[in-house]
Write an enzyme that holds these catalytic residues in place. Sequence first.
Site, PDB file in Angstrom:
ATOM      1  N   ASP A 159       0.584  -1.621  -0.197  1.00  0.00           N
ATOM      2  CA  ASP A 159       0.032  -0.147   0.557  1.00  0.00           C
ATOM      3  C   ASP A 159       0.828   1.307  -0.041  1.00  0.00           C
ATOM      4  OD1 ASP A 159      -2.643  -1.978   0.428  1.00  0.00           O
ATOM      5  OD2 ASP A 159      -2.251  -2.141   2.487  1.00  0.00           O
ATOM      6  N   HIS A 187      -4.481  -3.430   6.995  1.00  0.00           N
ATOM      7  CA  HIS A 187      -5.022  -3.462   5.132  1.00  0.00           C
ATOM      8  C   HIS A 187      -6.396  -3.608   4.707  1.00  0.00           C
ATOM      9  CE1 HIS A 187      -3.402  -4.937   1.450  1.00  0.00           C
ATOM     10  NE2 HIS A 187      -3.802  -6.113   1.620  1.00  0.00           N
TER      11      HIS A 187
END
Length: 328
Positions: A159, A187
């Site tokens: 990410d 996440h």
Amino acid sequence: MKDPITVSITGAAGQIGYALLTRIASGSMFGPDQPVNLRLIEIEPAMNALAGTVMELDDCAFPLLNEIVPTCDLAEGFTGSDWALLVGSVPRKAGMERADLLGINGKIFTGQGQAIAANAAPGVRTLVVGNPCNTNCLIAMNNAAGIPNDQFFAMTRLDENRAKSQLAAKAGVHNSAVSNMCIWGNHSATQYPDFTNAKIDGKLVTDVISDRAWLEGEFISTVQQRGAAIIAARGQSSATSAANGVVDTVRSLTTPTPEGDWTSVAVCSDGSYGIPEGLIASMPIKSDGKNWSVVQGVELDEFSRGKVDASVAELSEEREAVKDLIPS
């Protein structure tokens, strides 16, 4: 030549595993002078595919690859492990609620945590990649009696890399110009890529990119939904970029963080930034090459605080959903 280190990988015959193994065996993860032993773990139905993967590794003749052990036995797979990369998990299917996924994968990571505690090296470090990775990590950590909590991590580096790429493209610079990017929280679609503290060529992103509406809107949603966009485009989930995130995470934990910078990885919270103790939450992390710590003093404005709190609330809900899998 150094003594080999042992790396255990679950889901080794899967897409991410396939992309990851050559990176480890070639020295990308641990350096060009570090031999490795690979313990490749799969479920029984995937053992034929794993045999083919082993053939390919043999055919590469990697100088640093000392030993390969393919297995579907967790005890054998984690024996002597210095790093356990928990890549394999059951993917979310149509009609499946997040709670269903947590329950199914929770049982898998219970067994893996127990097997790591019983068989791995005392200093084993575990990185969970299989989703939902934060709570899978929480389960494995709490079932790995005797292994310190600070040796467990869940991956949010993918990410971070996605966020850096988006900021660089918007600013018209190379992604290497972006630093101090932190992914906060889970996440998941609630994660917060913190543009308020990130920098481009040493300047705050907000001083370089004046489009605040884009930063608060499209930028965040693009990072949050990037995995879904890749599935829609290629018909399969992220593999190469996920494997690269694993390599980057391990290298960032085993090499010194550049002065003044930080990286993103989910760790067991000590209460920093108001995140409840014991949750596996992504925060700004630095390393001296051996030990890591949470970077303190990062300022969160009202917008950022709200985003972080929302993601942490989701992590708390997930912990409640799997409480039966966490020994008291």
